[in-house]
Design a protein around this motif. Structure first.
Motif, PDB file in Angstrom:
ATOM      1  N   ALA A 232       0.818  -1.075   0.009  1.00 38.50           N
ATOM      2  CA  ALA A 232       0.025  -0.052  -0.023  1.00 38.50           C
ATOM      3  C   ALA A 232       0.814   1.316  -0.031  1.00 38.50           C
ATOM      4  O   ALA A 232       1.572   1.328   0.972  1.00 38.50           O
ATOM      5  CB  ALA A 232      -0.979  -0.147   1.166  1.00 38.50           C
ATOM      6  N   ALA A 233       0.935   1.876  -1.083  1.00 37.90           N
ATOM      7  CA  ALA A 233       1.591   3.043  -1.205  1.00 37.90           C
ATOM      8  C   ALA A 233       0.868   4.576  -1.239  1.00 37.90           C
ATOM      9  O   ALA A 233      -0.261   4.276  -2.021  1.00 37.90           O
ATOM     10  CB  ALA A 233       2.486   3.051  -2.516  1.00 37.90           C
ATOM     11  N   LEU A 234       1.534   5.543  -0.717  1.00 39.62           N
ATOM     12  CA  LEU A 234       0.849   6.874  -0.510  1.00 39.62           C
ATOM     13  C   LEU A 234       1.717   7.742  -1.467  1.00 39.62           C
ATOM     14  O   LEU A 234       2.621   8.064  -1.481  1.00 39.62           O
ATOM     15  CB  LEU A 234       0.950   7.338   0.773  1.00 39.62           C
ATOM     16  N   LEU A 235       0.969   8.061  -2.861  1.00 39.90           N
ATOM     17  CA  LEU A 235       1.489   8.837  -3.807  1.00 39.90           C
ATOM     18  C   LEU A 235       1.021  10.322  -3.615  1.00 39.90           C
ATOM     19  O   LEU A 235       1.912  11.111  -3.946  1.00 39.90           O
ATOM     20  CB  LEU A 235       0.801   8.412  -5.141  1.00 39.90           C
ATOM     21  N   ALA A 236       0.043  10.465  -2.980  1.00 40.72           N
ATOM     22  CA  ALA A 236      -0.112  12.114  -2.351  1.00 40.72           C
ATOM     23  C   ALA A 236      -1.122  12.045  -1.290  1.00 40.72           C
ATOM     24  O   ALA A 236      -1.984  11.276  -1.090  1.00 40.72           O
ATOM     25  CB  ALA A 236      -1.076  12.828  -3.563  1.00 40.72           C
TER      26      ALA A 236
END
Length: 515
Positions: A232-236
């Protein structure tokens, strides 16, 4: 300097471009759907893939009081030259997003038109200084990176996930909790390098000026001969923050931000038969990165690969669905892509190795009706240099590719390679996208699929353990399809404003690393 102009977003609105008049439908303005929330929750809860495939061998460290310290250093200098670059000068668009589109065309709205660039060259440097600390089942890693061009960087446009230059920031900063023996399991949280499979959808992009790392949480486990991994990656980050928190002069627009979720599983049946499945979900809302357009994008990918006695191969196919914000409504998304590669290392003199590859990805065919499905494939966050020609002139989007090559290693410290690639457009009237996902242009009336023919050669020299040298040269003979796009996009034009016949490219790189 990015080709994106500063965005003006009203709180609570989700707009595809800077113009406030370009508003999507109410469906896209609503918060995340129940299905998106359920998918993200399931991904975070599932146990994932063995990390051993992505963790490099540990270097020797210094032990002190139960802690093991492992320092690292890398310094890379690179010079690059292009005659008639295809992604610089000419038409500049309001967005670089692969799925962004303006009114009545395959491209984002036009922001400006600059003079055509005939010759481009730059010198760049990248320095990394890292420290990994081990203590029992816990590892902490901090790698600082400084990447910059010599002189001004105003002519360099940024690709997907690439920070502005100069950039001094952590390249890696994470904590990893893992098993110490037996079946491997791990949980890793922080900024980290991630690559799945061949890097066609999620790649580390290490050959570019800055490389790519993601702010993410990952977990992995090995179950017999199956590796599972979740991400799970947070791009913004979500918006609505006051200026003193956001570090901006004005409040950040309210919104749930942009996230990327992923599941990956590899079943190791035999050295020549490994089955891999990947599922990705990208949910883009305000505030969002400038290289994305609002929407929900889901990708289902399957890959078969093997490696035994000098023979390596991979077959991959992906289907993409979802919805994307456009002018006046939400457009359904339905695209697919396939790729294959094979390599055979021989015992012939010079240790010759032969390789072949091919790829196809659907594209758009110019302007679409209001409810028509978008067929342009978006490769999410790919590796810009792997699995394609060295010149980086095309992506796994609206493309037909067929090529091959040969390499020789007469000595352990020397490898020479040569390759040929045919590149075409799957949809002649659709958008041409570079390996860094930058738009070149589109010619809706174009009927020729041929972008061109690439011939490249390279030499890699490793005269000393810490030092690696590389140089290369390439020629790309433009076809009629490429020249039609140049005419429309005002790019790669000669002094008489005629489209160029070929591009020349060369690079020289030196890398010093320890350990």
């Amino acid at each position: 300097m990015s080709a994106i102009r500063p965005e003006r977003r009203a709180p609570g609105r989700l707009v595809p471009f800077d113009d406030p008049a370009l508003r999507p439908s109410s469906l896209m303005i609503r918060s995340l759907t129940f299905a998106s929330i359920a998918l993200g929750s399931a991904i975070l809860a599932l146990a994932p893939r063995r990390a051993a495939a992505q963790v490099p061998p540990q270097s020797e460290g210094v032990t002190l009081g139960g802690f093991t310290f492992r320092p690292s250093m890398e310094l890379r200098l690179r010079g690059e030259f292009r005659r008639y670059p295809v992604d610089t000068g000419g038409d500049i668009y309001t967005s670089n997003a692969v799925l962004a589109e303006g009114f009545g065309g395959a491209l984002p709205p036009l922001l400006d038109t600059a003079e055509a660039v005939r010759t481009q060259w730059f010198l760049a440097q990248r320095a990394r200084l890292g420290l990994a600390v081990d203590h029992g089942p816990i590892t902490g890693v901090l790698t600082l990176q400084d990447a910059r061009l010599w002189g001004s960087d105003d002519a360099i446009f940024l690709g997907a996930g690439e920070p502005s230059l100069p950039a001094t920031a952590p390249y890696e900063a994470y904590v990893d909790v893992h098993t110490r023996a037996g079946r491997r399991a791990f949980v890793r949280v922080g900024r980290q390098r991630i690559q799945w499979g061949d890097g066609r959808l999620i790649g580390a992009n290490d050959e570019t000026l800055t490389a790519r790392s993601l702010d993410a949480a990952r977990a992995g486990v090995q179950l017999g001969n199956v590796d599972l991994e979740a991400m799970a990656a947070l791009l913004a980050a979500p918006g609505g923050a006051p200026p003193e928190v956001a570090g901006t002069q004005k409040p950040v627009p309210a919104g749930t931000g942009t996230q990327l979720y992923g599941l990956n599983a590899i079943w190791h049946l035999a050295p020549l038969l490994q089955l891999e499945a990947t599922a990705l979900a990208r949910v883009a809302r305000e505030p969002r990165p400038s290289w994305l357009t609002p929407g929900d994008t889901f990708v289902l990918d399957a890959r078969i690969s093997g490696d035994r006695r000098g023979f390596r191969y991979a077959l991959e196919g992906a289907y993409e669905l979802g919805r994307v914000a456009t002018i006046g409504g939400d457009r359904p998304l339905g695209a697919f892509a396939v790729a294959a590669r094979a390599e055979l290392a021989t015992a012939l003199p010079g240790r010759l190795t032969w390789s072949a590859r091919g790829a196809y990805a659907t594209g758009d065919d110019g302007a679409l009706d209001a409810a028509e499905t978008q067929r342009r494939f978006d490769p999410i966050l790919p590796d810009a240099q792997g699995n394609r020609g060295l010149m980086g002139l095309y992506a796994w989007s609206n493309v037909i590719e067929a090529g091959g090559g040969v390499s020789a290693s007469p000595w352990d410290a020397l490898t020479a390679s040569a390759g040929y690639t045919f590149v075409g457009l799957a949809s002649p009237g659709g958008r041409w996208v570079t390996a860094r996902l930058l738009p070149v242009g589109a010619a809706p009336d174009n009927e020729d699929r041929t972008l061109g023919h690439e011939i490249d050669v390279s030499v890699a020299l490793h005269p000393w353990e810490p030092l690696r040298l590389a140089l290369g040269y390439g020629l790309f003979f433009f076809g009629e399809g490429a020249q039609a796009i140049f005419t429309r996009a005002n790019r790669a034009l000669d002094a008489d404003r005629r489209p160029a016949d070929l591009q020349q490219w060369a690079f020289l790189q030196a890398t010093l690393s320890a350990p």
